[in-house]
Design a protein around this motif. Sequence first.
Motif, PDB file in Angstrom:
ATOM      1  N   GLN A  12       0.833  -1.196   0.000  1.00  0.00           N
ATOM      2  CA  GLN A  12       0.000   0.000   0.000  1.00  0.00           C
ATOM      3  C   GLN A  12       0.877   1.259   0.000  1.00  0.00           C
ATOM      4  O   GLN A  12       2.025   1.223   0.473  1.00  0.00           O
ATOM      5  N   PRO A  13       0.338   2.348  -0.504  1.00  0.00           N
ATOM      6  CA  PRO A  13       1.093   3.617  -0.440  1.00  0.00           C
ATOM      7  C   PRO A  13       1.501   3.933   0.994  1.00  0.00           C
ATOM      8  O   PRO A  13       0.716   3.743   1.924  1.00  0.00           O
ATOM      9  N   GLY A  14       2.727   4.392   1.125  1.00  0.00           N
ATOM     10  CA  GLY A  14       3.276   4.664   2.452  1.00  0.00           C
ATOM     11  C   GLY A  14       3.982   3.480   3.087  1.00  0.00           C
ATOM     12  O   GLY A  14       4.648   3.641   4.112  1.00  0.00           O
ATOM     13  N   GLY A  15       3.839   2.327   2.470  1.00  0.00           N
ATOM     14  CA  GLY A  15       4.451   1.129   3.024  1.00  0.00           C
ATOM     15  C   GLY A  15       5.908   0.973   2.637  1.00  0.00           C
ATOM     16  O   GLY A  15       6.509   1.855   1.995  1.00  0.00           O
ATOM     17  N   SER A  16       6.473  -0.169   3.017  1.00  0.00           N
ATOM     18  CA  SER A  16       7.887  -0.443   2.777  1.00  0.00           C
ATOM     19  C   SER A  16       8.070  -1.817   2.143  1.00  0.00           C
ATOM     20  O   SER A  16       7.256  -2.725   2.348  1.00  0.00           O
ATOM     21  N   LEU A  17       9.135  -1.935   1.377  1.00  0.00           N
ATOM     22  CA  LEU A  17       9.579  -3.212   0.833  1.00  0.00           C
ATOM     23  C   LEU A  17      11.092  -3.256   0.875  1.00  0.00           C
ATOM     24  O   LEU A  17      11.754  -2.207   0.799  1.00  0.00           O
ATOM     25  N   ARG A  18      11.621  -4.462   0.950  1.00  0.00           N
ATOM     26  CA  ARG A  18      13.070  -4.660   0.955  1.00  0.00           C
ATOM     27  C   ARG A  18      13.418  -5.608  -0.182  1.00  0.00           C
ATOM     28  O   ARG A  18      13.040  -6.785  -0.148  1.00  0.00           O
ATOM     29  N   LEU A  19      14.099  -5.095  -1.183  1.00  0.00           N
ATOM     30  CA  LEU A  19      14.530  -5.913  -2.305  1.00  0.00           C
ATOM     31  C   LEU A  19      15.943  -6.422  -2.059  1.00  0.00           C
ATOM     32  O   LEU A  19      16.781  -5.698  -1.531  1.00  0.00           O
ATOM     33  N   SER A  20      16.193  -7.651  -2.477  1.00  0.00           N
ATOM     34  CA  SER A  20      17.534  -8.225  -2.381  1.00  0.00           C
ATOM     35  C   SER A  20      17.997  -8.683  -3.753  1.00  0.00           C
ATOM     36  O   SER A  20      17.184  -9.069  -4.589  1.00  0.00           O
ATOM     37  N   CYS A  21      19.295  -8.638  -3.946  1.00  0.00           N
ATOM     38  CA  CYS A  21      19.913  -9.146  -5.169  1.00  0.00           C
ATOM     39  C   CYS A  21      21.039 -10.071  -4.746  1.00  0.00           C
ATOM     40  O   CYS A  21      22.000  -9.631  -4.092  1.00  0.00           O
ATOM     41  N   ALA A  22      20.926 -11.338  -5.101  1.00  0.00           N
ATOM     42  CA  ALA A  22      21.955 -12.322  -4.793  1.00  0.00           C
ATOM     43  C   ALA A  22      22.800 -12.550  -6.033  1.00  0.00           C
ATOM     44  O   ALA A  22      22.265 -12.867  -7.101  1.00  0.00           O
ATOM     45  N   ALA A  23      24.108 -12.376  -5.896  1.00  0.00           N
ATOM     46  CA  ALA A  23      25.018 -12.460  -7.033  1.00  0.00           C
ATOM     47  C   ALA A  23      25.890 -13.706  -6.944  1.00  0.00           C
ATOM     48  O   ALA A  23      26.274 -14.130  -5.852  1.00  0.00           O
ATOM     49  N   SER A  24      26.206 -14.258  -8.110  1.00  0.00           N
ATOM     50  CA  SER A  24      27.114 -15.394  -8.168  1.00  0.00           C
ATOM     51  C   SER A  24      27.775 -15.439  -9.539  1.00  0.00           C
ATOM     52  O   SER A  24      27.257 -14.882 -10.509  1.00  0.00           O
ATOM     53  N   GLY A  25      28.930 -16.067  -9.594  1.00  0.00           N
ATOM     54  CA  GLY A  25      29.607 -16.270 -10.877  1.00  0.00           C
ATOM     55  C   GLY A  25      30.583 -15.183 -11.264  1.00  0.00           C
ATOM     56  O   GLY A  25      31.174 -15.243 -12.348  1.00  0.00           O
ATOM     57  N   PHE A  26      30.760 -14.197 -10.401  1.00  0.00           N
ATOM     58  CA  PHE A  26      31.762 -13.159 -10.661  1.00  0.00           C
ATOM     59  C   PHE A  26      32.251 -12.632  -9.315  1.00  0.00           C
ATOM     60  O   PHE A  26      31.672 -12.934  -8.262  1.00  0.00           O
ATOM     61  N   THR A  27      33.319 -11.846  -9.358  1.00  0.00           N
ATOM     62  CA  THR A  27      33.920 -11.336  -8.127  1.00  0.00           C
ATOM     63  C   THR A  27      33.151 -10.103  -7.680  1.00  0.00           C
ATOM     64  O   THR A  27      33.456  -8.974  -8.060  1.00  0.00           O
ATOM     65  N   PHE A  28      32.153 -10.333  -6.895  1.00  0.00           N
ATOM     66  CA  PHE A  28      31.176  -9.314  -6.513  1.00  0.00           C
ATOM     67  C   PHE A  28      31.846  -8.034  -6.012  1.00  0.00           C
ATOM     68  O   PHE A  28      31.433  -6.934  -6.382  1.00  0.00           O
ATOM     69  N   ARG A  29      32.860  -8.169  -5.206  1.00  0.00           N
ATOM     70  CA  ARG A  29      33.468  -6.997  -4.559  1.00  0.00           C
ATOM     71  C   ARG A  29      34.172  -6.083  -5.553  1.00  0.00           C
ATOM     72  O   ARG A  29      34.563  -4.965  -5.196  1.00  0.00           O
ATOM     73  N   ARG A  30      34.353  -6.493  -6.801  1.00  0.00           N
ATOM     74  CA  ARG A  30      35.017  -5.694  -7.818  1.00  0.00           C
ATOM     75  C   ARG A  30      34.038  -4.893  -8.664  1.00  0.00           C
ATOM     76  O   ARG A  30      34.453  -4.158  -9.570  1.00  0.00           O
ATOM     77  N   TYR A  31      32.754  -5.035  -8.400  1.00  0.00           N
ATOM     78  CA  TYR A  31      31.743  -4.462  -9.279  1.00  0.00           C
ATOM     79  C   TYR A  31      30.905  -3.391  -8.589  1.00  0.00           C
ATOM     80  O   TYR A  31      30.489  -3.566  -7.439  1.00  0.00           O
ATOM     81  N   VAL A  32      30.640  -2.317  -9.333  1.00  0.00           N
ATOM     82  CA  VAL A  32      29.613  -1.368  -8.923  1.00  0.00           C
ATOM     83  C   VAL A  32      28.263  -2.045  -9.102  1.00  0.00           C
ATOM     84  O   VAL A  32      28.021  -2.711 -10.113  1.00  0.00           O
TER      85      VAL A  32
END
Length: 120
Positions: A12-32
């Motif tokens: 609903q308007p005014g509410g909250s959501l939390r999106l997640s992105c799970a990464a694999s297959g590359f060196t995550f810490r090297r990427y924007v």
Amino acid sequence: VQLVESGGGLVQPGGSLRLSCAASGFTFRRYVMSWYRQAPGKERELVASITSDGGSTNYGDSVKGRFTISRDNAKNTMVLQMNSLKPEDTAVYYCKSAGREILRPYQEYWGQGTQVTVSS
């Protein structure tokens, strides 16, 4: 390479959501990492981005003060905390990575997207 978004849904308007992105297959810490969104009939737009070390963030004008981007390089995950949601935030939200491995060319990867619908 995989970028898998989760956490979308109907809120609903005014509410909250939390999106997640799970990464694999590359060196995550090297990427924007970034979140983009695309509403029906509109171009894809940048929502927020975060540097490879998490030290700097950038937000689209329409979400400043309401959304927060973060990342955990130990867990290869990125999160978008969305508060005070408005109907105009309704869109498919995409996770994107941009960067390079050592001695490899620049690469960009996209997730499949997760739908966020803000409606009463």
